[in-house]
Design an enzyme around this catalytic site. Structure first.
Site: not given
Ligand code: NDP
Length: 286
Positions: A53, A97, A120
């Protein structure tokens, strides 16, 4: 029939180039889109994802921060760190995460992120926006699958789309996005009886179960577009999807390989969402 392969790697590069133009436009106005990725603990797989990422951000000239916290961090400290990032003007996107260690409530973590920085798309406010058809930040994996369909010119409107899997991160948002694009949508789960009856009727079949090669060619409608979200590691170390690629490609019209299909799109859409967040927060752009 041999299916056309949906080349996720090439499409991801093309989409990144498109978003780089938008990122550059912001930078010309003095705004560098910034992403903060928080990782709690030492999970090796998570570390690889996070490194990828950060690399993708660098490729587009974005600012990124990789925040590593110890596995035993108290929940309150993690929430306080998120609050700091919510107020940090260099940061436009925040991602924690998952999974987080068991002593931390992942719902509380997702709800602590400012919805305007929730790249997200997992904050309940953004989930609600998706349900009501006013999508703000689409969860990256299904968003990437939708872009693959679009870039291949596969029409969705009026088609029967079958999604196998109902997770909050893939199956459910995928189904909602297909519905928003005017497909007739069926969602199948582990409790579905006679799964093949549904999959064989799908013009668009999206599979996200985590069960290696469970969808075989005889479960697919001739000419269908098959999007395989699954990533599974076989005992011999090779990766495979939730679809049996060899038999499926003889029946389908289009198919994503694993690896090299949906996977490269997920990080691409994260970067896209970060640029979009910076546009929204700064009031510039689309
Ligand atoms: P989850 O385990 O959260 O969900 C799996 C879903 O599949 C559940 O809804 C489950 O049903 C359903 N399911 C399981 N077995 C069957 C079956 N035999 N028939 C029908 N439905 C079944 O997985 P995720 O959604 O998180 O991930 C799915 C796959 O996608 C995994 O391989 C994962 O690695 C991959 N993935 C890939 C990403 C990428 O970037 N390409 C990103 C995220 C995930 P039920 O609800 O009834 O239990």
């Amino acid at each position: 029939m041999t299916a056309r392969i949906i080349d996720g790697k090439t499409i991801a590069q093309q989409v990144r180039a498109e978003w780089k133009v938008r990122a550059d436009a912001l930078k010309a106005r003095g705004i560098t889109p910034g992403l903060a990725v928080i990782i709690v603990g030492e999970d090796p797989a998570s570390k690889v994802y996070v490194a990828n990422k950060v690399k993708a951000c660098a490729e587009l000239g974005l600012h990124s921060e990789h925040i590593m916290l110890s596995a035993d961090i108290p929940e309150a400290n993690l929430l306080a760190r998120i609050a700091e990032l919510n107020n940090d003007t260099k940061i436009h996107g925040i991602l924690v995460q998952l999974p987080v260690p068991k002593h931390i409530d992942s719902n509380k973590v997702l709800e602590a992120i400012n919805p305007d920085k929730d790249v997200d798309g997992f904050h309940p406010e953004n989930v609600g926006a998706l349900v009501t058809g006013n999508m703000r930040f689409a969860p990256c994996t299904p968003y990437g699958a939708m872009v693959l369909l679009e870039k291949c010119g596969i029409s969705i409107e009026g088609k029967h789309a079958v999604v196998v899997g109902r997770s909050n991160i893939v199956g459910k948002p995928m189904a909602l996005m297909l519905l928003q694009a005017n497909a007739t949508v069926t969602i199948c789960t582990s409790k579905t009886q006679d799964l093949a009856k549904f999959t064989r009727d799908a013009d668009i079949l999206v599979v996200a179960t985590g069960k290696p090669k469970m969808i075989t060619g005889n479960m697919i409608k001739p000419g269908a577009a098959v999007i395989d979200v699954g990533i599974n590691r076989l005992p011999d170390g090779k990766l495979c999807g939730d679809v049996d690629f060899d038999s499926a490609k003889e029946v389908a019209g289009w198919i994503t390989p694993v690896p090299g299909g949906v996977g490269p799109m997920t990080i691409t859409m994260l970067v896209a969402n970060t640029v979009r967040a910076a546009e929204r927060i700064s009031g510039f752009g689309k």
